[in-house]
Design a protein around this motif. Structure first.
Motif, PDB file in Angstrom:
ATOM      1  N   VAL A 175     -53.261   0.318  25.422  1.00  0.00           N
ATOM      2  CA  VAL A 175     -53.281   1.779  25.559  1.00  0.00           C
ATOM      3  C   VAL A 175     -54.396   2.238  26.493  1.00  0.00           C
ATOM      4  N   ILE A 176     -55.456   1.450  26.649  1.00  0.00           N
ATOM      5  CA  ILE A 176     -56.458   1.765  27.671  1.00  0.00           C
ATOM      6  C   ILE A 176     -55.802   1.721  29.054  1.00  0.00           C
ATOM      7  N   SER A 196     -52.546   1.992  29.767  1.00  0.00           N
ATOM      8  CA  SER A 196     -51.521   3.033  29.909  1.00  0.00           C
ATOM      9  C   SER A 196     -52.156   4.406  30.126  1.00  0.00           C
ATOM     10  N   ALA A 197     -53.270   4.676  29.433  1.00  0.00           N
ATOM     11  CA  ALA A 197     -53.941   5.965  29.588  1.00  0.00           C
ATOM     12  C   ALA A 197     -54.499   6.129  30.998  1.00  0.00           C
ATOM     13  N   LEU A 198     -55.087   5.068  31.527  1.00  0.00           N
ATOM     14  CA  LEU A 198     -55.614   5.126  32.892  1.00  0.00           C
ATOM     15  C   LEU A 198     -54.497   5.374  33.901  1.00  0.00           C
ATOM     16  N   ALA A 215     -58.382  -0.923  35.149  1.00  0.00           N
ATOM     17  CA  ALA A 215     -58.337  -1.271  33.735  1.00  0.00           C
ATOM     18  C   ALA A 215     -58.921  -2.659  33.501  1.00  0.00           C
ATOM     19  N   VAL A 273     -59.520   5.286  18.409  1.00  0.00           N
ATOM     20  CA  VAL A 273     -59.520   5.188  19.871  1.00  0.00           C
ATOM     21  C   VAL A 273     -58.098   4.989  20.404  1.00  0.00           C
ATOM     22  N   ALA A 274     -57.333   4.114  19.760  1.00  0.00           N
ATOM     23  CA  ALA A 274     -55.958   3.860  20.197  1.00  0.00           C
ATOM     24  C   ALA A 274     -55.111   5.126  20.086  1.00  0.00           C
ATOM     25  N   LEU A 281     -56.045   7.561  22.877  1.00  0.00           N
ATOM     26  CA  LEU A 281     -55.538   7.090  24.166  1.00  0.00           C
ATOM     27  C   LEU A 281     -54.028   7.278  24.271  1.00  0.00           C
ATOM     28  N   ILE A 318     -53.487  10.872  25.137  1.00  0.00           N
ATOM     29  CA  ILE A 318     -53.778  11.060  26.562  1.00  0.00           C
ATOM     30  C   ILE A 318     -52.621  10.553  27.417  1.00  0.00           C
ATOM     31  N   THR A 319     -52.099   9.383  27.070  1.00  0.00           N
ATOM     32  CA  THR A 319     -50.993   8.806  27.837  1.00  0.00           C
ATOM     33  C   THR A 319     -49.779   9.727  27.835  1.00  0.00           C
TER      34      THR A 319
END
Length: 266
Positions: A174-175, A177-179, A193, A247-248, A251, A254-255
């Motif tokens: 998910v980090i 995907s969010a980026l 990432a 956090v997940a 994110l 955000i995604t």
């Protein structure tokens, strides 16, 4: 058009290569353990005189490397790096590839909402990391059993480390995907990432080298589920599970939020 199936097929070859790679890593690691064990010289003696900094970089901790459980805790670090790199690149690329391949306009004009599109993509990515994790688990249990001449019981500990690995895989997925969803040029997201992943890994090494930096452990996911704690310590600590879930979830929000606002002409 079934987007979920399409994405699974799209990443099928990549998943096969990554799965073969993780199997070979476990196999080569355990072969080295067998070689050290048969040499009659303790692995602990071989690394005793190494500088502390080198031990931290290579993952040598406080575990007994002459035992198969201790040796696996060392191998786990490299398996974890491989798994998280796969996850973060997958999360970023599965979002960014429509812009990269110039197929975003075609996909978005279909009678399917963007929410359904991103959900299908993330489910396909999630399925990929589940398969990767299962391959790692089966490879580890099978090959360790083959070289476990001392009859040490380690299957439970291996399963526990794989749970920790899976949580980190989801987190880095998910980090990525969010980026990719946030960046105006999503095709650069996989490299960014991966850079963030390596930065957090280096931070975990720095914390091992300097006890005064211990409070920074909450900033690097690599300190959440260390093998030495999972196998020989307190196991899965609730505080790290809570942080990972929060956090997940953030994110993911955000995604979805930024993907639905995607500018087709960006």
């Amino acid at each position: 058009m079934n987007i979920f199936v399409k994405e699974l097929k799209s990443y099928r070859r990549s998943l096969i290569f990554w799965s073969i790679g993780v199997f070979l890593m476990v196999a080569s690691g355990m072969a080295k353990y067998a070689a050290y064990s048969s040499s009659g010289q303790s692995i602990n003696d071989l690394i005793a005189d190494l500088p502390k900094s080198l031990k931290a970089v290579m993952g040598f901790g406080v575990v007994d490397l002459s035992k198969i459980s201790g040796y696996y805790s060392l191998l786990y670090i490299y398996l974890l790096l491989m798994a998280t790199i796969h996850a973060v690149m997958l999360g970023a690329s599965i979002i960014a590839k429509e812009e990269r391949d110039k197929t975003a306009e075609f996909l978005f004009v279909k009678p399917v909402s963007r929410t359904k599109i991103i959900t299908a993509k993330l489910l396909a990515a999630f399925t990929n990391i589940v398969i990767f994790n299962l391959v790692t688990l089966i490879s580890s249990i099978t090959l360790i059993e083959k070289y476990n001449s001392a009859g040490e019981s380690v299957n439970g500990e291996i399963v526990l480390t794989q749970v920790g690995m899976f949580i980190l895989q989801v987190l880095f997925l998910v980090i990525g995907s969010a980026l990719a969803a946030v960046k105006k040029k999503p095709k650069t997201a996989p490299s960014l990432a991966t850079g963030i992943l390596l930065l957090t890994y280096m931070l975990s090494i720095a914390i091992d080298l300097n006890e005064n930096m211990d409070e920074l452990k909450y900033l690097t996911p690599f300190k959440y589920f260390e093998a030495k704690n999972l196998m020989l310590g307190s196991g899965l600590e609730p505080i790290y599970l809570i942080i990972s879930v929060i956090v997940a979830a953030l994110l993911l929000v955000i995604t979805f939020t930024f993907y639905k606002k995607r500018d087709l002409n960006a």
